[in-house]
Design a protein around this motif. Structure first.
Motif, short mmCIF file in Angstrom:
data_model
loop_
_atom_site.label_atom_id
_atom_site.label_comp_id
_atom_site.label_asym_id
_atom_site.label_seq_id
_atom_site.Cartn_x
_atom_site.Cartn_y
_atom_site.Cartn_z
N PHE A 71 -11.58 -1.14 31.81
CA PHE A 71 -10.39 -0.53 32.38
C PHE A 71 -9.29 -1.56 32.26
N LEU A 72 -8.22 -1.22 31.53
CA LEU A 72 -7.10 -2.14 31.34
C LEU A 72 -5.81 -1.45 31.74
N ASN A 73 -4.93 -2.21 32.34
CA ASN A 73 -3.65 -1.68 32.81
C ASN A 73 -2.52 -2.51 32.21
N PHE A 74 -1.75 -1.92 31.26
CA PHE A 74 -0.59 -2.59 30.70
C PHE A 74 0.61 -2.38 31.61
N ALA A 75 1.48 -3.38 31.71
CA ALA A 75 2.71 -3.27 32.50
C ALA A 75 3.57 -2.12 31.97
N ALA A 76 4.40 -1.57 32.84
CA ALA A 76 5.28 -0.45 32.49
C ALA A 76 6.28 -0.86 31.41
N ASN A 77 6.40 0.00 30.41
CA ASN A 77 7.36 -0.19 29.31
C ASN A 77 7.23 1.05 28.44
N ALA A 78 8.34 1.69 28.09
CA ALA A 78 8.29 2.95 27.35
C ALA A 78 8.32 2.78 25.84
N THR A 79 8.43 1.57 25.34
CA THR A 79 8.57 1.33 23.91
C THR A 79 7.23 1.03 23.26
N GLY A 80 6.98 1.62 22.10
CA GLY A 80 5.83 1.29 21.28
C GLY A 80 4.52 1.89 21.75
N TYR A 81 3.44 1.31 21.25
CA TYR A 81 2.08 1.77 21.53
C TYR A 81 1.28 0.67 22.20
N ASP A 131 3.09 -3.07 20.82
CA ASP A 131 4.27 -3.34 20.00
C ASP A 131 5.56 -2.89 20.71
N SER A 132 5.74 -3.41 21.91
CA SER A 132 6.91 -3.05 22.73
C SER A 132 8.18 -3.80 22.30
N GLY A 133 8.03 -4.83 21.47
CA GLY A 133 9.17 -5.64 21.07
C GLY A 133 9.28 -6.94 21.86
N GLY A 134 8.44 -7.12 22.86
CA GLY A 134 8.41 -8.35 23.66
C GLY A 134 7.04 -8.51 24.27
N ASN A 135 6.81 -9.62 24.94
CA ASN A 135 5.52 -9.81 25.61
C ASN A 135 5.32 -8.73 26.66
#
Length: 162
Positions: A71-81, A131-135
């Motif tokens: 179970f992994l939870n990425f921080a909120a960000n609407a860009t990329g995959y 690939d959000s464009g930043g860390n």
């Protein structure tokens, strides 16, 4: 109600189980495949995981069939995959779990499983990509009740047979 009774394992069967997690956020560099390093353990019956040496790995100490879950939870960000996939001995062994966020207000959650045959010293790990464009971090939610053994970024396993 249901009456539960304990079961006796089959002759020659030995359990092997573990659950590791992130106790802090873990930054994933954009457009970079990265093994998730787990830096804390809830339990590890046969020392398959080490918090400092190869902390992304669960290394087989007893050959057999295993079930892994994550179970992994990425921080909120609407860009990329965002994606995650299982690797055995450094090689991808499954397709990936893909998520395309549509809202910058919500985190991206990936939950996935693996059934795999392991020989002595084989290892399993999770590779992630974004690939959000930043860390972007795999998150740990420190406000949770740690006594419940529920964390936002977890890998767990158990041996299901020889």
């Amino acid at each position: 109600g249901t009456n539960w009774t304990s079961a006796t394992p089959a002759a020659g069967f030995t359990a092997s189980t573990g659950r590791v997690y992130r106790s802090s956020d873990f930054a994933i560099v954009t457009a970079t495949r990265t093994p998730v390093e787990f830096n804390a353990e809830d339990y590890d019956a046969d020392a398959a995981h080490d918090n400092s040496t190869n902390p992304s790995r669960a290394t087989c100490k007893l050959a057999g069939k295993y079930h892994f879950t994550a179970f992994l939870n990425f921080a909120a960000n609407a860009t990329g995959y965002r994606y995650a996939r299982w690797r055995k001995n450094g090689t991808a062994i499954t397709g990936y779990q893909l998520f395309s966020p549509s809202n910058a207000s919500f985190s991206s959650t990936l939950n996935f499983n693996l059934d795999v045959d392991l020989a002595l010293n084989d290892y399993v790990e999770i590779e992630v990509y974004q690939d959000s464009g930043g860390n972007l971090s795999i998150q740990y939610m420190g406000a949770q009740d740690l006594s419940s053994s529920q964390h936002d970024s977890v890998m767990a396993w158990f041996r299901t047979g020889a």
